[in-house]
Design a protein around this motif. Structure first.
Motif, PDB file in Angstrom:
ATOM      1  N   VAL A   1     -69.339  50.163  32.365  1.00  0.00           N
ATOM      2  CA  VAL A   1     -70.146  49.990  33.798  1.00  0.00           C
ATOM      3  C   VAL A   1     -68.176  49.042  34.748  1.00  0.00           C
ATOM      4  N   ILE A   2     -67.932  48.447  33.627  1.00  0.00           N
ATOM      5  CA  ILE A   2     -66.482  47.905  34.000  1.00  0.00           C
ATOM      6  C   ILE A   2     -65.445  48.642  34.574  1.00  0.00           C
ATOM      7  N   GLU A   3     -65.699  50.466  33.320  1.00  0.00           N
ATOM      8  CA  GLU A   3     -64.277  51.227  33.726  1.00  0.00           C
ATOM      9  C   GLU A   3     -64.406  52.049  34.762  1.00  0.00           C
ATOM     10  N   LEU A   4     -65.787  51.854  35.209  1.00  0.00           N
ATOM     11  CA  LEU A   4     -66.014  53.006  36.383  1.00  0.00           C
ATOM     12  C   LEU A   4     -66.718  52.599  37.204  1.00  0.00           C
ATOM     13  N   ALA A   5     -66.469  51.609  37.561  1.00  0.00           N
ATOM     14  CA  ALA A   5     -67.006  50.331  38.723  1.00  0.00           C
ATOM     15  C   ALA A   5     -65.853  50.759  40.308  1.00  0.00           C
ATOM     16  N   PRO A   6     -66.401  50.742  40.882  1.00  0.00           N
ATOM     17  CA  PRO A   6     -65.670  51.161  42.568  1.00  0.00           C
ATOM     18  C   PRO A   6     -64.617  49.999  42.355  1.00  0.00           C
ATOM     19  N   ARG A   7     -63.117  50.454  42.714  1.00  0.00           N
ATOM     20  CA  ARG A   7     -61.971  49.563  43.214  1.00  0.00           C
ATOM     21  C   ARG A   7     -62.615  47.681  44.181  1.00  0.00           C
ATOM     22  N   ARG A   8     -63.431  48.797  44.236  1.00  0.00           N
ATOM     23  CA  ARG A   8     -64.236  47.103  45.629  1.00  0.00           C
ATOM     24  C   ARG A   8     -65.530  46.114  44.394  1.00  0.00           C
TER      25      ARG A   8
END
Length: 383
Positions: A108-115
């Motif tokens: 979840v952390i790695e695939l989250a959008p930058r914003r």
């Protein structure tokens, strides 16, 4: 995130159904608590054995494996007969939860959008705890208002897991897999320079997860036998309120400074234990609901900020093992205390054992509060 919530949802589906199982299979509160504790043993095993595997083979294979274990658990419960089969279902459920605690959080952390990157850890933790809260809510409502209460909740779980498995298959793999890398067991340890932070955070986590363990394992029996409320929906909603209050607090409190939020969280958890104790003594359902909200808020704030403090204090190259150790402490709190309360309930009754348990948990939260206050005063710039 959806996969995380659905898999965790499956782990708490049996919660409001234990009173039905106990009636049909003829077992008491001790057996109920043992069945629940076996789940925690599965989680701990997965954390230790599989904790580092997603770093080696990638997140997606572990996410698929965890979801398949959740499918297997649901199938076992649908076909469950004797008590040993329920125990197998709980072990499978625990293994799936343990795999997702590490691999899904990282994904979840790695695939989250930058914003969303700064909010991703809180969102991942909330998906975890929120999923745990949805399980008893869904199962309680289905058991109360729909047919086949011991089968339909798990059939619904299988329906939810089908698109999850498809979705996982198509996600981008965030880990660069190194060919020939060796799988290993996750080491559990805490570096000397982290132990002060770890001890006070772990005490708070132990207290908070002990409350969650008791709610999921014993509350349905208390609602039915002490309050005389023969409603699976009420039992499920009461348990869900605790988890959902925790999840909402973790999202709302993500911007709070770490040490002071840990102080506030521990203080609220102490108050929650007092309210729950009053609810038990007065046999008041309304007071128990208030206590569940307050304890959920305290648990959510103290656990999430305790984890943040531990991660921030850990050397980068040892964060995985320290974080795994923190989660193991939390899940030990789900297993050992609840079995102790089950044995005590068999001798002293549900109400007396519940009061004693709440006093012990409140004392632990108070100890964590004192230790954290002392640490904050010694380091006024701590955040």
């Amino acid at each position: 995130m959806l996969a995380f919530a659905v898999v965790m949802l499956g782990t708490t589906l049996p919660t409001p159904l234990y009173s039905i199982y106990s009636t049909e299979l003829g077992f008491g509160v001790v057996t109920t608590t043992v069945i629940f504790a076996i789940y925690a043993a599965g989680v701990i095993t997965a954390l230790v054995v599989f904790g580092r595997w997603s770093d080696v083979v990638g997140r997606r294979p572990l996410l698929v494996a965890g979801a398949l274990l959740s499918v297997a658990s649901a199938v076992v419960f649908i076909t469950a007969g004797p008590v040993w089969q329920l125990m197998i279902g709980r072990v499978l459920s625990g293994l799936s939860a343990g795999i997702y605690a590490g691999a899904a959080t990282a994904a979840v952390i790695e695939l989250a959008p930058r914003r969303w990157r700064s909010r991703a850890p809180a969102i991942a933790t909330a998906a975890n705890i929120g999923g745990l809260g949805l399980g008893p809510l869904i199962a309680g409502l289905l058991a109360q208002f729909a047919p086949a209460p011991l089968h339909l909740p798990f059939a619904v779980d299988l329906v939810l897991l089908a698109p999850v498995l498809v979705g996982i298959w198509f996600i981008a793999e965030p880990v660069t897999v190194t060919p020939g890398a060796r799988l290993s067991v996750q080491r559990l340890s805490v570096p000397p320079e982290v132990r002060g932070v770890f001890v006070r955070a772990a005490i708070a986590a132990f207290a908070g997860f002990a409350v969650m363990g008791t709610f999921t394992g014993v509350t349905p029996s208390f609602v039915a036998h002490i309050l005389g409320v023969e409603s699976h929906a009420v039992a499920g909603i009461l348990v869900a309120v605790l988890f959902l209050s925790s999840a909402a607090t973790q999202i709302a409190g993500r911007g709070f400074s770490t040490e002071r939020a840990l102080v506030v969280g521990c203080a609220i958890l102490v108050v929650g234990m007092i309210v729950l104790t009053v609810g038990l003594l007065a046999a008041s359902l309304a007071t128990l609901f208030v206590g569940a909200v307050v304890a959920g808020i305290g648990q959510g704030l103290s656990f999430s900020k305790g984890l943040a403090a531990v991660v921030a204090a850990s050397p980068r190259h040892r964060r995985a093992e320290v974080t795994s150790t923190y989660f193991v402490v939390a899940y030990v709190a789900i297993s050992i205390p609840i079995v102790g309360e089950g044995i005590a309930a068999a001798h002293w009754g549900l109400r007396t054992s519940g009061v004693v348990f709440n006093i012990i948990v409140g004392t632990l939260a108070l100890i964590a509060l004192v230790l954290t206050v002392v640490a904050v005063r010694r380091s006024p710039r701590a955040s």
